[in-house]
Motif scaffolding. Sequence first.
Motif, PDB file in Angstrom:
ATOM      1  N   VAL A 210       0.838  -1.202   0.000  1.00  0.00           N
ATOM      2  CA  VAL A 210       0.000   0.000   0.000  1.00  0.00           C
ATOM      3  C   VAL A 210       0.870   1.247   0.000  1.00  0.00           C
ATOM      4  CG1 VAL A 210      -1.697   1.306   1.325  1.00  0.00           C
ATOM      5  CG2 VAL A 210      -1.940  -1.157   1.107  1.00  0.00           C
ATOM      6  N   ALA A 211       1.929   1.220   0.797  1.00  0.00           N
ATOM      7  CA  ALA A 211       2.802   2.394   0.875  1.00  0.00           C
ATOM      8  C   ALA A 211       3.556   2.633  -0.431  1.00  0.00           C
ATOM      9  CB  ALA A 211       3.785   2.226   2.030  1.00  0.00           C
ATOM     10  N   ARG A 212       3.988   1.581  -1.066  1.00  0.00           N
ATOM     11  CA  ARG A 212       4.778   1.729  -2.286  1.00  0.00           C
ATOM     12  C   ARG A 212       3.926   1.822  -3.541  1.00  0.00           C
ATOM     13  NH1 ARG A 212       9.706  -2.460  -2.132  1.00  0.00           N
ATOM     14  NH2 ARG A 212      10.277  -1.144  -3.889  1.00  0.00           N
ATOM     15  N   GLY A 213       2.658   1.453  -3.432  1.00  0.00           N
ATOM     16  CA  GLY A 213       1.758   1.603  -4.569  1.00  0.00           C
ATOM     17  C   GLY A 213       1.817   0.485  -5.582  1.00  0.00           C
ATOM     18  N   GLY A 214       2.375  -0.642  -5.247  1.00  0.00           N
ATOM     19  CA  GLY A 214       2.413  -1.736  -6.200  1.00  0.00           C
ATOM     20  C   GLY A 214       3.114  -2.951  -5.627  1.00  0.00           C
ATOM     21  N   HIS A 215       2.941  -4.084  -6.291  1.00  0.00           N
ATOM     22  CA  HIS A 215       3.579  -5.326  -5.876  1.00  0.00           C
ATOM     23  C   HIS A 215       3.738  -6.208  -7.112  1.00  0.00           C
ATOM     24  CE1 HIS A 215      -0.790  -6.033  -5.632  1.00  0.00           C
ATOM     25  NE2 HIS A 215      -0.497  -7.214  -6.128  1.00  0.00           N
ATOM     26  N   PRO A 216       4.639  -7.174  -7.058  1.00  0.00           N
ATOM     27  CA  PRO A 216       4.784  -8.077  -8.204  1.00  0.00           C
ATOM     28  C   PRO A 216       3.493  -8.854  -8.464  1.00  0.00           C
ATOM     29  CG  PRO A 216       6.668  -8.256  -6.717  1.00  0.00           C
ATOM     30  CD  PRO A 216       5.652  -7.413  -6.020  1.00  0.00           C
ATOM     31  N   GLU A 217       3.215  -9.094  -9.709  1.00  0.00           N
ATOM     32  CA  GLU A 217       1.974  -9.784 -10.071  1.00  0.00           C
ATOM     33  C   GLU A 217       1.916 -11.185  -9.485  1.00  0.00           C
ATOM     34  OE1 GLU A 217       0.494 -11.318 -14.275  1.00  0.00           O
ATOM     35  OE2 GLU A 217       0.309  -9.120 -14.137  1.00  0.00           O
ATOM     36  N   TRP A 218       3.071 -11.858  -9.458  1.00  0.00           N
ATOM     37  CA  TRP A 218       3.090 -13.224  -8.942  1.00  0.00           C
ATOM     38  C   TRP A 218       2.774 -13.266  -7.446  1.00  0.00           C
ATOM     39  CZ3 TRP A 218       6.251 -14.246  -4.881  1.00  0.00           C
ATOM     40  CH2 TRP A 218       7.336 -13.396  -4.670  1.00  0.00           C
ATOM     41  N   LEU A 219       3.122 -12.163  -6.722  1.00  0.00           N
ATOM     42  CA  LEU A 219       2.857 -12.140  -5.292  1.00  0.00           C
ATOM     43  C   LEU A 219       1.360 -12.062  -5.021  1.00  0.00           C
ATOM     44  CD1 LEU A 219       4.112 -12.076  -2.471  1.00  0.00           C
ATOM     45  CD2 LEU A 219       4.205  -9.580  -2.641  1.00  0.00           C
ATOM     46  N   VAL A 353       1.474   4.957  12.650  1.00  0.00           N
ATOM     47  CA  VAL A 353       2.509   5.510  11.772  1.00  0.00           C
ATOM     48  C   VAL A 353       2.014   5.561  10.326  1.00  0.00           C
ATOM     49  CG1 VAL A 353       4.813   5.086  10.833  1.00  0.00           C
ATOM     50  CG2 VAL A 353       4.398   4.813  13.282  1.00  0.00           C
ATOM     51  N   ALA A 354       1.341   4.500   9.877  1.00  0.00           N
ATOM     52  CA  ALA A 354       0.853   4.467   8.499  1.00  0.00           C
ATOM     53  C   ALA A 354      -0.186   5.552   8.249  1.00  0.00           C
ATOM     54  CB  ALA A 354       0.275   3.086   8.194  1.00  0.00           C
ATOM     55  N   LEU A 355      -1.125   5.727   9.182  1.00  0.00           N
ATOM     56  CA  LEU A 355      -2.141   6.767   8.999  1.00  0.00           C
ATOM     57  C   LEU A 355      -1.519   8.158   9.001  1.00  0.00           C
ATOM     58  CD1 LEU A 355      -5.019   5.398  11.272  1.00  0.00           C
ATOM     59  CD2 LEU A 355      -4.986   5.530   8.776  1.00  0.00           C
ATOM     60  N   THR A 356      -0.528   8.373   9.851  1.00  0.00           N
ATOM     61  CA  THR A 356       0.133   9.679   9.886  1.00  0.00           C
ATOM     62  C   THR A 356       0.885   9.947   8.589  1.00  0.00           C
ATOM     63  OG1 THR A 356       0.372   9.445  12.283  1.00  0.00           O
ATOM     64  CG2 THR A 356       1.687  11.133  11.213  1.00  0.00           C
ATOM     65  N   ALA A 357       1.528   8.920   8.047  1.00  0.00           N
ATOM     66  CA  ALA A 357       2.281   9.102   6.809  1.00  0.00           C
ATOM     67  C   ALA A 357       1.374   9.320   5.603  1.00  0.00           C
ATOM     68  CB  ALA A 357       3.179   7.886   6.576  1.00  0.00           C
ATOM     69  N   LEU A 358       0.204   8.663   5.598  1.00  0.00           N
ATOM     70  CA  LEU A 358      -0.700   8.772   4.458  1.00  0.00           C
ATOM     71  C   LEU A 358      -1.637   9.968   4.542  1.00  0.00           C
ATOM     72  CD1 LEU A 358      -1.698   5.023   4.060  1.00  0.00           C
ATOM     73  CD2 LEU A 358      -0.154   6.324   2.606  1.00  0.00           C
ATOM     74  N   ALA A 359      -1.780  10.561   5.707  1.00  0.00           N
ATOM     75  CA  ALA A 359      -2.747  11.643   5.884  1.00  0.00           C
ATOM     76  C   ALA A 359      -2.548  12.810   4.925  1.00  0.00           C
ATOM     77  CB  ALA A 359      -2.707  12.135   7.335  1.00  0.00           C
ATOM     78  N   PRO A 360      -1.306  13.274   4.645  1.00  0.00           N
ATOM     79  CA  PRO A 360      -1.158  14.416   3.730  1.00  0.00           C
ATOM     80  C   PRO A 360      -1.632  14.145   2.309  1.00  0.00           C
ATOM     81  CG  PRO A 360       0.812  14.150   5.065  1.00  0.00           C
ATOM     82  CD  PRO A 360      -0.025  12.929   5.284  1.00  0.00           C
ATOM     83  N   THR A 361      -1.789  12.895   1.912  1.00  0.00           N
ATOM     84  CA  THR A 361      -2.234  12.588   0.551  1.00  0.00           C
ATOM     85  C   THR A 361      -3.751  12.608   0.411  1.00  0.00           C
ATOM     86  OG1 THR A 361      -2.338  10.180   0.927  1.00  0.00           O
ATOM     87  CG2 THR A 361      -0.206  11.112   0.313  1.00  0.00           C
TER      88      THR A 361
END
Length: 542
Positions: A210-219, A353-361
């Motif tokens: 979620v943080a990086r916006g993508g993952h390998p298709e096989w995963l 931490v995740a909510l704080t980092a994503l809040a500005p977006t």
Amino acid sequence: MGHNDGSAEALAYLGALRRDARWEKRKSGAFALYVVALVGLAWGVPLLVSAARAGRADGPRGPLAAHVLTSLPLTVPTVVALVVLLIARGAVWRGPVLLDMPTVSWLLPAPLSRAPLLLPRLMTSALLAVAVGAVVGGVLGFLVYASGAPSWPTVTGAGAWAGAAAALIGTAAGTVVERRDRLMARHGARLFGAAGLAVAVPAVTAAVSVARGGHPEWLGTAFLWSGPWGWAAQPLVAAAGERAPGWAVGVALSAVFVLVALLCARREAVGISQAALRLRATVASQLGASLFVLDLRQAKAGLPGLRERGSRPALRLPMPRHRPLVVPWRDATGLLRTPGRLGWAAGWTATAVALTALAPTLRERAQAVAAVGALVAGYLGAAQLTEPARRESDDVRRSANLPYPPRSLALWHALVPGVLLVAGTAVGGVAAALGGWGRPGLAVLTACAPALVAAALVSSYRGAVPPHLLLGTETPMGNTGAMQAAVWYLRGPLAALVLTAPVLVAVTRSGALHAGQLGWPLLVGAAGLWWAGRTAHRLYAR
């Protein structure tokens, strides 16, 4: 007359005697369902519609909505697996097959067939679980539609299927846990600890995606085909427009697995021991009585004896040689005896931490919601870490031999939780910065950690609710007793949120950080620790 015929006749006779009581119970249940439906229709549905309109008005702002959709192949199987694990874990003290005390005391020891007595309880639990799971899953599916999924009926139905499947699988797993009560008493902590670690690995992977916006298709494909949790998630992923190859096969496999699991649960339910049923009925009775008088502390005190039987320290700390280290050593040892609390604290801290980092977006209103949610998650993490103080306040004899007055003792109990929460938020902030999600709000979140720990200590030392608050005052809007009791129970976290949330919201919106915005949360934390000491002094003085 056969044994089963006699059992059916006896149960039918008792059912006739209890017909009026059952009718009253059904009326109470129908009224409760009516109230929940009324509140949901009046408040929940408009909020969901507003969220969908706001989310799809001009397209999502920032990468969060797109990240949510692309990460569904990882997040949905992880959530389903977590739900199954939590339901199975709850069966250690409750269990899907739960009898009332008269049934346990009079019918269970009688020479009657167990199947007509236990299977209806299992069916009731399964029906209730599938209803709740379908509603919650449908709501989450609709929120996926608000993030950009193409069709709301399809994604809502797929979410309802995932929730219902998770609830039924969890009910079946809970039945097995209840049946193997002795095994759980000896090895339950280790088994659930290993299962929690197994779920934590994909949870961390999903969070990173979620943080990086993508993952390998096989995963994503591996997650969707990793087991029943992935099979149940495939319809939702496909309905959201993401890649879910062979999802129709996954639906069929999920349906077959749910059916097999329920058949297995039906067979296991008949063999549940009388001791297990009596133990759970006793705890349920005590829990209901405590909740009826709003004594939440007493209600919670009845559960650890079931949840933590057979627990052993994950790591033995050496005995302290200096007096100031006694209380921190006791607190750390108590947390090591319940590693699940450390895991939950880490999970809530990572959520903060995740909510704080994503809040500005996010949009302006969503930024405030995310910031407040981060503080709530931080408080829940602190509450897990202050459990040793709460246990000590339940029984003041635990600290009778300690050479500290109550005020000082509360401050000593803040040391280990404070260090762990500050370190957790700081490490999470550094990791987020290294991942390209550096935000000034993360520094404010770390500065808020002492205030959150102090709020958790205030809750730990609050004691039982005073009777005069329960009585309340009659007003044109009704009696104020319930509201007064709720405010009394939540006064610690409410004060911390009211005083720290404006700073975190302001920093999140502006993107700039000043020294005063770090000093204010620290000042609130110092005042909160004084308040915690005062609360402890009042509790011990009773």
